[in-house]
Design an enzyme around this catalytic site. Structure first.
Site, PDB file in Angstrom:
ATOM      1  N   ARG A   1       1.703  -4.436   3.404  1.00 26.71           N
ATOM      2  CA  ARG A   1       2.789  -3.748   4.095  1.00 26.71           C
ATOM      3  C   ARG A   1       2.842  -1.817   3.121  1.00 26.71           C
ATOM      4  NH1 ARG A   1       9.070  -5.035   6.346  1.00 26.71           N
ATOM      5  NH2 ARG A   1       9.371  -2.757   6.144  1.00 26.71           N
ATOM      6  N   HIS A   2       3.514  -1.128   3.735  1.00 30.31           N
ATOM      7  CA  HIS A   2       3.675   0.866   2.799  1.00 30.31           C
ATOM      8  C   HIS A   2       5.573  -0.737   2.967  1.00 30.31           C
ATOM      9  CE1 HIS A   2       0.982   2.865   4.083  1.00 30.31           C
ATOM     10  NE2 HIS A   2       0.632   2.973   5.313  1.00 30.31           N
ATOM     11  N   VAL A   3       5.774  -0.947   1.142  1.00 28.80           N
ATOM     12  CA  VAL A   3       6.902  -1.103   1.329  1.00 28.80           C
ATOM     13  C   VAL A   3       7.009  -1.105  -0.070  1.00 28.80           C
ATOM     14  CG1 VAL A   3       6.114  -3.472   1.209  1.00 28.80           C
ATOM     15  CG2 VAL A   3       8.005  -2.843   1.629  1.00 28.80           C
TER      16      VAL A   3
ATOM     17  N   ARG B   1       0.554  -1.196   0.180  1.00 25.69           N
ATOM     18  CA  ARG B   1       0.224   0.196  -0.119  1.00 25.69           C
ATOM     19  C   ARG B   1       1.136   1.233  -0.073  1.00 25.69           C
ATOM     20  NH1 ARG B   1      -0.678  -1.821   5.021  1.00 25.69           N
ATOM     21  NH2 ARG B   1       0.023  -0.580   7.572  1.00 25.69           N
TER      22      ARG B   1
END
Length: 375
Positions: free
Chosen positions: A143-145, A85
């Site tokens: 996950r923010h990745v 995300r």
């Protein structure tokens, strides 16, 4: 000599007969107990309680279960989904929806709380991808990745999904969220930016943009593209190389990249493409209980910069807008292929400085869906 030999034969015969009678009695006794057990089983409609207790103590598996071929689990396809995300692009809303959907459809949902580590070393990439691959299927990991290339490390590549939004709107939302938080009343902006001094916290956004403060300049404005380009160091540098690689990954590795401005259409497409994950998502999204929960995450004290500041931002974010327009075109093409019609305006390109409807709305650019934000 004849007499001793006969005596010896009689003794052997007697011994054999004795053991034969004993074995015969044992066999008949076993048969009797078996018949009695079968009778009890039939009269009581099942095995005796003592046998059930023994079975429970020893476990439910049988010899065939332990030694025979395992019955393969029938998994939906795809059964491995990653939602890497993008920050401030509605992911808080999607994660809330996923929690309700995971409980309803019984898939594994793993949502990472790590927000500020999108770039990973090679060893960190391998560790994370192995951890993701070990999640029981079907799973959805979020996950923010930045994009992870599983196949590069000889791991099975999952299906990716994501959502982006107008780059300037995303930047403004993030700018004010870092300083003033949202309507949850948790003062999470003070927790996330404890070292921010008041001069920086109350810095006028027009001054930040027009005087080229680092927060309002490149490379920090180059934010969305790296999420799709990947972990290569060149993905962090604003330019054609990162842009083209991001576009290529969208085409080859992402099942869907939607735009936040058309969120209901995004959810409809997800329901069509991944029904075992997103079935009934719109009914949950439109429920009053969900909206009461979602309305607490809107960024506070948000306002629109001057036209001069917006023009400067647009010039600095030209690669971001090139990518955003490419994603919108792909998204609209997919909607047409599936036969999904909506009232959303489908322009070939999007320029926030040239769309009169957006210019008239001013702060409404982020007003209607301002609560759809994830820090």
């Amino acid at each position: 000599e004849e007499a001793p030999r006969n005596a010896r034969g009689d003794a052997v015969w007697a011994l054999w007969l004795r053991f034969s009678l004993r074995d015969y009695g044992f066999c008949m006794g076993t048969l009797f107990l078996f018949c009695l057990g079968s009778l009890v089983y039939q009269l009581n409609g099942g095995p005796p309680k003592v046998l059930l207790d023994i079975r429970q103590y020893l476990g439910q598996s049988t010899f065939a279960d332990d030694h025979g071929p395992q019955t393969p689990q029938v998994l939906p396809f795809p059964s491995q989904v990653v939602y890497n995300r993008v920050g401030k692009c509605g992911s808080r809303t999607v994660v809330l929806l996923l929690r309700a959907l995971a409980e309803r459809h019984q898939f594994s949902l793993v949502s990472s709380d790590i927000h500020n580590k999108t770039r990973l070393t090679k060893h960190e990439q391998v560790d994370l991808m192995r951890n993701i691959s070990s999640i029981p299927q079907p799973y959805l990991y979020t996950r923010h990745v930045h994009f992870l290339n599983f196949s590069r490390f000889r791991l099975e590549q999952p299906v990716y999904i994501n959502i982006i939004r107008d780059p300037i709107t995303r930047f403004l939302s993030n700018y004010f969220f870092r300083r003033f938080g949202d309507f949850r009343g948790e003062q999470n902006h003070l927790i996330r930016t404890p070292g921010m001094k008041d001069d920086e916290r109350y810095l006028d956004i027009n001054v930040c943009i027009l005087e080229n403060y680092p927060e309002c300049s490149n490379p920090r404005l180059f934010y969305i593209v790296p999420y799709f380009c990947g972990q290569h160091p060149q993905c962090r540098e604003p330019g054609p190389w990162a842009l083209e690689r991001a576009k290529q990954n969208v085409v080859e590795n992402f099942l869907l990249v939607g735009v936040l401005e058309e969120l209901e259409d995004v959810l409809l497409l997800l329901e069509r493409l991944l029904p075992h994950y997103f079935s009934d998502v719109l009914s949950i999204y439109k429920s009053p209980a969900f909206w009461r929960m979602g309305n607490l995450t809107g960024t506070v004290k948000k306002h629109t910069p001057t036209p001069a500041a917006l023009q400067a931002l647009f010039q600095r974010m030209r690669f971001e807008y090139d990518f955003y327009n490419f994603v919108r075109q792909q998204f609209h093409l997919l909607k047409k292929k599936i036969g999904l019609r909506s009232a959303a305006k489908e322009l070939a390109t999007h320029n926030p400085l040239l769309d009169p409807e957006d210019a008239e709305q001013g702060e409404d650019l982020q007003g209607e869906d301002s609560w759809l934000e994830q820090p």
